[in-house]
Design a protein around this motif. Structure first.
Motif, PDB file in Angstrom:
ATOM      1  N   ALA A 137       0.716  -1.161   0.052  1.00 47.19           N
ATOM      2  CA  ALA A 137      -0.032  -0.045  -0.071  1.00 47.19           C
ATOM      3  C   ALA A 137       0.998   1.113   0.050  1.00 47.19           C
ATOM      4  CB  ALA A 137      -0.680  -0.116   1.250  1.00 47.19           C
ATOM      5  N   PHE A 138       2.130   1.090  -0.183  1.00 43.42           N
ATOM      6  CA  PHE A 138       3.086   2.267   0.019  1.00 43.42           C
ATOM      7  C   PHE A 138       3.067   3.192  -1.371  1.00 43.42           C
ATOM      8  CE2 PHE A 138       7.066   4.584  -0.001  1.00 43.42           C
ATOM      9  CZ  PHE A 138       6.846   5.391   1.144  1.00 43.42           C
ATOM     10  N   VAL A 322      11.261   8.451  22.164  1.00 41.83           N
ATOM     11  CA  VAL A 322      11.609   7.649  20.938  1.00 41.83           C
ATOM     12  C   VAL A 322      10.753   7.243  19.851  1.00 41.83           C
ATOM     13  CG1 VAL A 322      12.683   5.531  20.148  1.00 41.83           C
ATOM     14  CG2 VAL A 322      13.294   6.654  22.577  1.00 41.83           C
ATOM     15  N   GLY A 323      11.067   7.614  18.426  1.00 39.33           N
ATOM     16  CA  GLY A 323       9.697   7.527  17.529  1.00 39.33           C
ATOM     17  C   GLY A 323      10.736   6.511  16.401  1.00 39.33           C
ATOM     18  N   THR A 324       9.818   6.010  15.291  1.00 38.92           N
ATOM     19  CA  THR A 324      10.312   5.399  14.303  1.00 38.92           C
ATOM     20  C   THR A 324       9.553   5.510  13.006  1.00 38.92           C
ATOM     21  OG1 THR A 324      10.717   3.123  13.638  1.00 38.92           O
ATOM     22  CG2 THR A 324       8.724   3.341  14.686  1.00 38.92           C
ATOM     23  N   PHE A 325       9.935   5.465  11.620  1.00 46.06           N
ATOM     24  CA  PHE A 325       9.321   5.446  10.423  1.00 46.06           C
ATOM     25  C   PHE A 325       8.974   3.963  10.292  1.00 46.06           C
ATOM     26  CE2 PHE A 325      11.237   9.760  10.033  1.00 46.06           C
ATOM     27  CZ  PHE A 325      10.006  10.366  10.121  1.00 46.06           C
ATOM     28  N   THR A 326       9.536   3.051  10.814  1.00 48.33           N
ATOM     29  CA  THR A 326       9.181   1.495  10.531  1.00 48.33           C
ATOM     30  C   THR A 326       7.735   1.054  10.341  1.00 48.33           C
ATOM     31  OG1 THR A 326      11.108   0.842  11.541  1.00 48.33           O
ATOM     32  CG2 THR A 326       9.235  -0.521  11.610  1.00 48.33           C
ATOM     33  N   LYS A 327       6.884   1.791  11.147  1.00 48.84           N
ATOM     34  CA  LYS A 327       5.338   1.296  10.877  1.00 48.84           C
ATOM     35  C   LYS A 327       4.711   2.072  10.113  1.00 48.84           C
ATOM     36  CE  LYS A 327       6.540  -1.458  14.375  1.00 48.84           C
ATOM     37  NZ  LYS A 327       6.516  -2.784  14.355  1.00 48.84           N
ATOM     38  N   ALA A 328       5.064   3.377   9.939  1.00 53.91           N
ATOM     39  CA  ALA A 328       3.957   4.359   9.391  1.00 53.91           C
ATOM     40  C   ALA A 328       4.706   4.367   7.915  1.00 53.91           C
ATOM     41  CB  ALA A 328       4.066   5.699   9.864  1.00 53.91           C
ATOM     42  N   LEU A 329       5.887   4.172   7.715  1.00 55.11           N
ATOM     43  CA  LEU A 329       6.547   3.971   6.213  1.00 55.11           C
ATOM     44  C   LEU A 329       6.960   2.390   5.924  1.00 55.11           C
ATOM     45  CD1 LEU A 329       8.504   7.378   6.118  1.00 55.11           C
ATOM     46  CD2 LEU A 329       6.124   6.878   5.288  1.00 55.11           C
ATOM     47  N   PHE A 330       7.957   2.087   6.084  1.00 54.47           N
ATOM     48  CA  PHE A 330       8.379   0.768   5.995  1.00 54.47           C
ATOM     49  C   PHE A 330       9.625   0.377   6.726  1.00 54.47           C
ATOM     50  CE2 PHE A 330       9.822   3.376   2.386  1.00 54.47           C
ATOM     51  CZ  PHE A 330      11.057   2.969   1.970  1.00 54.47           C
ATOM     52  N   PRO A 331       9.846  -0.823   7.084  1.00 50.46           N
ATOM     53  CA  PRO A 331      10.852  -1.417   7.829  1.00 50.46           C
ATOM     54  C   PRO A 331      12.028  -1.221   7.439  1.00 50.46           C
ATOM     55  CG  PRO A 331       9.239  -3.048   8.247  1.00 50.46           C
ATOM     56  CD  PRO A 331       8.630  -2.077   6.988  1.00 50.46           C
TER      57      PRO A 331
END
Ligand SMILES: Cc1ncc(COP(=O)(O)O)c(C=O)c1O
Length: 480
Positions: A137-138, A322-331
């Motif tokens: 879905a990206f 602490v945050g991450t783009f792993t979930k909202a974008l891609f791992p």
């Protein structure tokens, strides 16, 4: 691994070189055997009497070591049937510890790190791999365009060494996003872009915790955090969690660090109530403790608006967000970030220069554009709708196909949902699940001190509704 084949003795440090207690050295022996892959999840450890003979220590020592290993989540003890390994060796550990001889050559810090078993992530999303976003879905065309645009940028900036805090335009975009969406108060010069939340947690553990220091984590706890803090030699205390998140315990010794996932407790899905947030921040005995807020998937709340971050309530600069783009974008993007209290920025920048310096500027530049041009919020909005429909499908069909499973009452967010099961071992069952084309991440190994509940963390976000249904049908059949 069999006892009596001398393997135990090879792994055992019979003499303490640094004052490590005998019980701890027995623990280290078992941890090494697990990390090196000699023991796998579900393998039975020798009876304490047998291991005591092999290592020439008392049975009480082995019993105490098994008790400690159980509290750490390495083993599970079953009355009447024995002590069993509760975690799998990480592929990383297997690679680095091809033989026991190499294990013996590690430093104490290296051994502690490898003995954690490392972090194990699934590479492909199948039913019900936990924590995966849907890569199909990206908006890949937008991303491609932004890569081309970034490549036309100033090569002097893009191709040279960069700022250890991260690309300034990305930090500006993150700071604006965090303020608007999460109520995080920060300026770009307090944001450090990392390759992942995991890197942020490792840096935090290595810079703020000395071996033996007390660290509080939620119980059950996210394994990546447990690994980072155990790897730094800390002594973990698991703090029980209920439907309002982590309970504030009696304070017998002040922790150096408190790690928690307030927006969506991993793995129960509880949200830390406002009352508990204030209690935690205002507790006088805790005023010297660092608080690590892991806000890993707050973009995906399906029932209510996400509660603003704990960091926004902090008056004294003790919360590290602490945050991450792993979930909202891609791992595989490998981009995360932390918001540091002003007093820590300089130390973290220096430490960062001894690691990788910074993540690749190209991916930072593309992500910065993705955020500042509004693609990020559009993508998150669209994914929230898609994942909500998959979440609702999972919840609805659970009742139909697997009524034996009890849902966590607080679920309603994220990319996965936790279910509890009574009357069977989650780990034994999970070993059989691949025969039915299902992957199950177990709940019980995530507990440290609290009574272990059996269950699984079911990833749904990367699965079509039809796959959710057919996989639940197979799971339900196995459970009958
Ligand atoms: C609690 C928690 N924190 C962080 C992460 C993600 O981390 P990373 O940025 O290291 O991929 C996850 C992923 O599963 C998680 O469950």
């Amino acid at each position: 691994m069999k006892s009596k084949d001398a393997t135990w003795l090879v792994l055992f440090e019979s003499k303490s070189v640094d004052g490590t207690s005998l019980v701890e050295r027995v623990c280290q022996t078992v941890r090494k055997a697990v990390s090196a892959g000699h023991l796998r999840r579900g393998d039975r450890l020798p009876a304490s009497r047998v291991l005591a003979i092999d290592l020439e220590v008392s049975r009480i020592t082995v019993e105490a070591a098994y008790g400690r290993l159980e509290a750490e989540g390495y083993v599970v003890r079953k009355v009447g049937s024995g002590t069993f390994v509760a975690i799998d060796a990480a592929p990383l550990a297997q690679r680095h510890l091809a033989s026991m001889t190499t294990a013996v050559g590690l430093s104490a810090r290296g051994s502690a790190l490898v003995a954690t078993g490392g972090c194990v992530d699934s590479r492909v999303a199948r039913a019900f791999t936990a924590g995966f976003p849907d890569p199909r879905a990206f908006p890949i065309d937008v991303w491609r365009r932004l890569i081309a645009k970034a490549m036309r940028g100033d090569p002097a900036e893009l191709f040279s060494y960069g700022d250890p805090l991260g690309l300034p335009s990305l930090r500006e975009a993150i700071s604006a996003y965090l303020f608007q969406s999460r109520g995080v108060r920060c300026s770009p010069d307090r944001i450090m872009v990392t390759t992942s939340s995991q890197q942020a947690l490792s840096l935090i553990a290595n810079l703020l915790v000395d071996p033996g220091d007390n660290v509080w984590v939620e119980d059950p706890c996210y394994p990546g955090a447990r690994t980072a803090f155990l790897g730094a030699g800390s002594s973990l205390r698991g703090i029980p969690v209920d439907s309002d998140g982590m309970l504030l315990p009696s304070i017998t010794s002040v922790p150096r660090v408190i790690y928690l996932t307030p927006s969506n407790q991993y793995p129960t899905g509880a949200t830390l109530s406002l009352e508990r947030r204030l209690q935690l921040l205002r507790q006088p005995e805790l005023k010297a403790s660092w608080i690590v807020e892991d806000d890993y998937d707050s973009e995906f709340q399906y029932q209510a608006k996400a509660v603003p971050a704990l960091q926004g309530l902090d008056q004294h600069g003790r919360v590290i967000y602490v945050g991450t783009f792993t979930k909202a974008l891609f791992p595989s993007l490998r981009l995360g970030y932390m918001v540091l209290p002003p007093s820590l920025v300089e130390a973290f920048v220096t430490a960062r220069t001894t690691l990788d310096g910074h993540p690749a500027y190209l991916s930072q530049a593309v992500t910065a554009q993705f955020l500042s041009q509004g693609h990020f919020s559009a993508h998150v909005r669209q994914m929230r709708r898609l994942y909500k429909s998959r979440h609702d499908c999972l919840i609805e069909e659970l009742g139909r196909f697997a009524p034996r499973l009890e849902r966590s009452s607080s679920a309603g967010a994220g990319l996965q949902s936790t279910v509890f099961v009574e009357g069977l071992s989650d780990m034994e069952f999970a070993r059989k699940a691949p025969q039915a084309g299902i992957e199950l991440r177990c709940l019980s190994p995530l507990y440290l001190n609290s009574a272990k509940r059996q269950g699984w963390i079911l990833g749904f976000a990367a699965l079509e509704n039809e796959t959710i249904r057919s996989s639940l049908r197979r799971l339900g059949k196995m459970l009958r």
